[in-house]
Design an enzyme around this catalytic site. Structure first.
Site, PDB file in Angstrom:
ATOM      1  N   ASP A 100     -10.149   2.196   2.310  1.00 53.35           N
ATOM      2  CA  ASP A 100     -10.043   1.428   3.335  1.00 53.35           C
ATOM      3  C   ASP A 100     -10.940   2.469   4.502  1.00 53.35           C
ATOM      4  O   ASP A 100     -12.225   2.651   5.095  1.00 53.35           O
ATOM      5  CB  ASP A 100      -9.364   1.251   4.039  1.00 53.35           C
ATOM      6  N   LYS A 157       0.824  -1.397   0.085  1.00 53.29           N
ATOM      7  CA  LYS A 157      -0.372   0.158  -0.274  1.00 53.29           C
ATOM      8  C   LYS A 157       0.708   1.145   0.029  1.00 53.29           C
ATOM      9  O   LYS A 157       0.287   2.565  -0.676  1.00 53.29           O
ATOM     10  CB  LYS A 157      -0.976  -0.201   0.906  1.00 53.29           C
TER      11      LYS A 157
HETATM   12  P1  NAP Z   1      -0.918  -3.866  10.744  1.00 59.23           P
HETATM   13  O1  NAP Z   1      -1.288  -2.744  10.265  1.00 59.23           O
HETATM   14  O2  NAP Z   1      -0.347  -5.357  11.312  1.00 59.23           O
HETATM   15  O3  NAP Z   1      -1.082  -3.370  12.322  1.00 59.23           O
HETATM   16  C1  NAP Z   1      -1.696  -4.007  14.245  1.00 59.23           C
HETATM   17  C2  NAP Z   1      -2.090  -2.857  15.181  1.00 59.23           C
HETATM   18  O4  NAP Z   1      -2.902  -3.975  15.903  1.00 59.23           O
HETATM   19  C3  NAP Z   1      -0.951  -2.747  15.255  1.00 59.23           C
HETATM   20  O5  NAP Z   1      -1.753  -1.440  15.986  1.00 59.23           O
HETATM   21  C4  NAP Z   1      -0.766  -3.623  16.767  1.00 59.23           C
HETATM   22  O6  NAP Z   1      -0.180  -2.713  17.715  1.00 59.23           O
HETATM   23  C5  NAP Z   1      -2.150  -4.173  16.963  1.00 59.23           C
HETATM   24  N1  NAP Z   1      -1.534  -5.217  17.696  1.00 59.23           N
HETATM   25  C6  NAP Z   1      -1.550  -6.491  17.138  1.00 59.23           C
HETATM   26  N2  NAP Z   1      -1.416  -7.413  17.712  1.00 59.23           N
HETATM   27  C7  NAP Z   1      -2.444  -6.547  18.871  1.00 59.23           C
HETATM   28  C8  NAP Z   1      -2.173  -7.745  20.565  1.00 59.23           C
HETATM   29  N3  NAP Z   1      -2.069  -8.626  20.306  1.00 59.23           N
HETATM   30  N4  NAP Z   1      -2.636  -6.996  21.564  1.00 59.23           N
HETATM   31  C9  NAP Z   1      -2.698  -5.401  20.973  1.00 59.23           C
HETATM   32  N5  NAP Z   1      -2.820  -5.442  19.587  1.00 59.23           N
HETATM   33  C10 NAP Z   1      -2.212  -5.464  18.905  1.00 59.23           C
HETATM   34  O7  NAP Z   1      -2.930  -4.399  10.876  1.00 59.23           O
HETATM   35  P2  NAP Z   1      -3.417  -3.531   9.837  1.00 59.23           P
HETATM   36  O8  NAP Z   1      -3.505  -3.742   8.527  1.00 59.23           O
HETATM   37  O9  NAP Z   1      -3.984  -2.302  10.131  1.00 59.23           O
HETATM   38  O10 NAP Z   1      -4.981  -4.636  10.579  1.00 59.23           O
HETATM   39  C11 NAP Z   1      -5.635  -4.800  11.630  1.00 59.23           C
HETATM   40  C12 NAP Z   1      -6.646  -5.463  11.544  1.00 59.23           C
HETATM   41  O11 NAP Z   1      -7.791  -4.966  10.891  1.00 59.23           O
HETATM   42  C13 NAP Z   1      -6.338  -7.295  11.196  1.00 59.23           C
HETATM   43  O12 NAP Z   1      -6.978  -7.887  11.849  1.00 59.23           O
HETATM   44  C14 NAP Z   1      -7.094  -6.659   9.583  1.00 59.23           C
HETATM   45  O13 NAP Z   1      -7.542  -8.517   9.200  1.00 59.23           O
HETATM   46  C15 NAP Z   1      -7.892  -5.923  10.060  1.00 59.23           C
HETATM   47  N6  NAP Z   1      -8.582  -5.223   8.812  1.00 59.23           N
HETATM   48  C16 NAP Z   1      -9.934  -5.687   8.214  1.00 59.23           C
HETATM   49  C17 NAP Z   1     -10.118  -4.374   7.181  1.00 59.23           C
HETATM   50  C18 NAP Z   1     -11.768  -5.078   6.556  1.00 59.23           C
HETATM   51  O14 NAP Z   1     -11.561  -4.136   5.899  1.00 59.23           O
HETATM   52  N7  NAP Z   1     -12.474  -5.070   7.894  1.00 59.23           N
HETATM   53  C19 NAP Z   1      -9.136  -3.279   6.146  1.00 59.23           C
HETATM   54  C20 NAP Z   1      -8.026  -3.416   6.919  1.00 59.23           C
HETATM   55  C21 NAP Z   1      -7.679  -4.017   8.244  1.00 59.23           C
HETATM   56  P3  NAP Z   1       1.445  -2.818  17.509  1.00 59.23           P
HETATM   57  O15 NAP Z   1       1.946  -1.586  17.194  1.00 59.23           O
HETATM   58  O16 NAP Z   1       1.816  -2.387  19.214  1.00 59.23           O
HETATM   59  O17 NAP Z   1       2.059  -3.551  17.377  1.00 59.23           O
END
Ligand code: NAP
Length: 530
Positions: free
Chosen positions: A349, A312
């Protein structure tokens, strides 16, 4: 992008008078009976041709089995008897193998496949002339790499010069740009040609064979019988990728990611494209290097791309123009080809999630909102998480006039993101949120906490949810996360993560096509797949 009807009315949908690309499956059972059973299944699954791989048979009596297979096979057959030295299973005497291929031709095979290395020998053998009804495919395989375009071109000329009726070359794709070269050579080939780039990085050569004028493309009988990575099934080729409707002018859309094979985007976008009758197909694109992909795939009929992890940020850099909010977020998930060949970047998004939250707050909301008119205006939105989705939601909420608080496991990351917002947001730890020291009107979870298989986890304890008007969870597997269940029990409105996923795809569809996606269709496809 034109409609399928318009394309077929002017003869373009199937490439004018060009013969339609055939759908083929390889029969690889170990017995003659097994192969005939597979051939019947191939008919039911829409194959036009079968490839009978004689080298897979455990026992073969050529004089008896070859005529019998050809006589009983319900579809035109390619007889292939691939030797070990060309990646097959036959390791007997070469003279017997070539004699069996000639026997197949004389027994009425529609096609025989002869390897380039022995093609001069095959054609030179004396005896009865080959019947004119049998077409000879001369083939070349490179299981290591894909040569340069000039070398591929030269290979095609060499194959054709042997006397081949149909040219076939298959090479290993180590990068998706290898597949582009294969398609470019296929498109220019003046004789019937089968051109394949093997491996998942070459999958588009299988999915887009009709667009580029391929003589045939291979599909597996079922997912458990896929014989090479990247090989789709017959059903996927005909239903999902609309193989029989594709033509030279079909527009191409796709999802760029790594990994990408799990993506639901081809299913939802192709369903919508087919429902509105557009002459377009949407394919998965396994990309390692975004910059080289974008500088290679520049054709105007590659009209739009969805972009997912990890490309992205690179997509933003590759765009010639970027929507202002996507620019602030620092990530582009949609690229739309412009008339000058450039790509305009968007981030759907944030718009999808924010619209779903706005509709949760004000049911029936239809018109687009701004910072003054949005139901989020003046509200405090607590964004849990500071990754990609967190950034999208934080900038999106700020663009709608909300006060934003970022809560993240790594507080420094929350603070860094908060400082980038205008006006700057505040940041806090997950503990501060859990204790109730930080409160807001809307809470959005953008962490992966609560996602399958850890469905009993939650990013915010139930006790801290009281008082929120609405809670949104970006996680959508499962749909009703523990966070949302407890928020509903606490009296909050809840919005599930599928609204974001479906909404971003619907917004992309509008940007790609200028056409409204069929109401509810993308949502149904997503929900059916969960
Ligand atoms: P990302 O960039 O890897 O970010 C992950 C985030 O989750 C970070 O803030 C991380 O905190 C936090 N995190 C991960 N494990 C954790 C834990 N055990 N306890 C507390 N915080 C934790 O991922 P992303 O792309 O933003 O996606 C995040 C989620 O959103 C995923 O589940 C994804 O499937 C969902 N999502 C959904 C859609 C949709 O269309 N519905 C679209 C995009 C994403 P740290 O910074 O401390 O590591």
């Amino acid at each position: 992008m034109e409609s399928e009807q318009a394309a077929s009315e002017r003869g373009g949908g199937t490439g004018g008078n060009a013969p339609r690309t055939q759908l083929c499956t390889s029969l690889v059972a170990s017995t003659v009976q097994g192969m005939l059973a597979e051939a019947k299944e191939a008919v039911q699954k829409g194959a036009d041709i079968v490839e009978i791989r004689l080298d897979y048979l455990q026992q073969l009596d050529p004089e008896k089995d070859v005529p019998s297979l050809l006589h009983l096979c319900p579809l035109p057959a390619i007889i292939t008897y691939r030797p070990v030295w060309e990646g097959g299973k036959y390791d007997g005497p070469e003279a017997e193998r070539l004699a069996t291929l000639r026997l197949a031709a004389l027994s009425g095979a529609a096609y025989v496949d002869v390897e380039l290395k022995v093609a001069p020998l095959f054609f030179a053998v004396g005896g009865d002339p080959l019947p004119p009804t049998t077409k000879v495919i001369v083939s070349s395989h490179d299981y290591e790499q894909t040569a340069s375009e000039e070398e591929l071109q030269e290979l095609v000329e060499r194959i054709h010069a042997t006397g081949a009726d149909i040219v076939k070359f298959a090479t290993m794709a180590n990068d998706i740009t290898d597949a582009y070269r294969v398609l470019s050579v296929l498109r220019r080939c003046p004789v019937p040609c089968i051109a394949l780039a093997m491996g998942e990085r070459g999958q588009i050569t299988r999915l887009l064979a009709p667009k580029y004028g391929g003589f045939l493309t291979f599909g597996a009988l079922s997912p458990d019988r896929v014989s090479a990575p990247g090989q789709p099934t017959l059903q996927q080729l005909s239903s999902l990728y609309g193989l029989k409707e594709q033509g030279r002018n079909t527009a191409v859309l796709g999802i760029v990611g790594n990994p990408v094979s799990h993506s639901k985007s081809p299913a939802i976008h192709n369903a919508a494209l087919q429902a509105v009758g557009l002459d377009a197909v949407y394919v998965p694109l396994l990309v390692d290097d975004m910059a080289s992909f974008l500088s290679t795939f520049t054709d105007l009929d590659w009209v739009g791309l969805s972009v997912t992890i990890p490309h992205k940020q690179a997509a933003l850099q590759g765009a010639s123009e970027v929507d202002p909010v996507a620019q602030q977020i620092g990530a582009v998930n949609t690229l739309v080809r412009q008339a000058d060949g450039g790509l305009k970047g968007y981030n759907t998004d944030w718009s999808a999630a924010i619209t779903a939250i706005e509709r949760g707050l004000r049911p029936g909301l239809k018109a687009a909102t701004d910072a003054a008119t949005s139901p989020l205006s003046g509200k405090t939105v607590v964004v849990v998480g500071a990754g990609g989705a967190g950034r999208a939601l934080a900038f999106g909420a700020a663009a709608k006039g909300a006060k934003v608080v970022i809560a993240n496991r790594s507080v420094q990351k929350a603070a860094d993101l908060a400082a980038q917002l205008d006006p700057p947001a505040s940041a806090c730890s997950l503990d501060e949120l859990a204790s109730g020291a930080v409160k807001g009107d809307v809470l959005v979870n953008t962490t992966s906490v609560g996602m399958q298989p850890q469905v009993d986890d939650t990013p915010v304890p139930a006790a801290a949810l009281a008082g929120y008007e609405l809670v949104f969870d970006a996680v959508y597997t499962p749909l009703h996360t523990r966070l949302l269940r407890e928020a509903a029990e606490a009296g909050c409105k809840v919005v599930t993560g599928d609204t974001m996923f479906v909404g971003q795809a619907e917004d992309q569809f509008r940007l790609f096509t200028g056409v409204e996606p069929p109401k509810g269709l993308m949502s149904r496809v997503v929900l059916d797949s969960l």
